[in-house]
Design a protein around this motif. Structure first.
Motif, PDB file in Angstrom:
ATOM      1  N   PHE A  61       0.839  -1.192   0.000  1.00 47.97           N
ATOM      2  CA  PHE A  61       0.000   0.000   0.000  1.00 47.97           C
ATOM      3  C   PHE A  61       0.876   1.245   0.000  1.00 47.97           C
ATOM      4  CE2 PHE A  61      -2.068  -3.398   2.310  1.00 47.97           C
ATOM      5  CZ  PHE A  61      -3.342  -3.426   1.777  1.00 47.97           C
ATOM      6  N   GLU A  64      -2.269   4.714   1.964  1.00 43.50           N
ATOM      7  CA  GLU A  64      -3.653   4.238   2.054  1.00 43.50           C
ATOM      8  C   GLU A  64      -4.188   4.450   3.464  1.00 43.50           C
ATOM      9  OE1 GLU A  64      -6.740   3.720   0.701  1.00 43.50           O
ATOM     10  OE2 GLU A  64      -5.605   2.553  -0.769  1.00 43.50           O
ATOM     11  N   ILE A  69      -6.692  -0.700   4.611  1.00 44.55           N
ATOM     12  CA  ILE A  69      -5.664  -1.737   4.816  1.00 44.55           C
ATOM     13  C   ILE A  69      -6.212  -2.872   5.672  1.00 44.55           C
ATOM     14  CG2 ILE A  69      -3.421  -2.215   5.869  1.00 44.55           C
ATOM     15  CD1 ILE A  69      -2.641   0.685   5.071  1.00 44.55           C
TER      16      ILE A  69
END
Length: 71
Positions: A61, A64, A69
């Protein structure tokens, strides 16, 4: 002991190759704009379902939100 991760998978053919190679981890680049290897949630779910259960999926990621997540 070394561990192996193959990253940037985005197609069913990639998962078939990973299942054959049997690395410890399989990385998916999630929602990273500008990355040609980035995939969205729907494609991620499809590919993870195809992954050998002995291979641990890993998310990659960039900036994010935490709730995304965790999902």
């Amino acid at each position: 002991m070394s561990r192996i991760k193959i990253c940037g998978l985005r197609r069913p053919e990639d998962i078939a190759a990973v299942n054959e190679a049997r690395p410890d981890y399989c990385g998916f680049i999630f929602n990273v704009s500008g990355s040609r290897r980035s995939i969205g949630a729907e494609q991620l779910n499809i590919l993870v379902d195809m992954l050998n259960p002995e291979i641990v999926p890993i998310g990659v990621f960039v900036n994010e939100k935490t709730d995304v997540i965790l999902r």
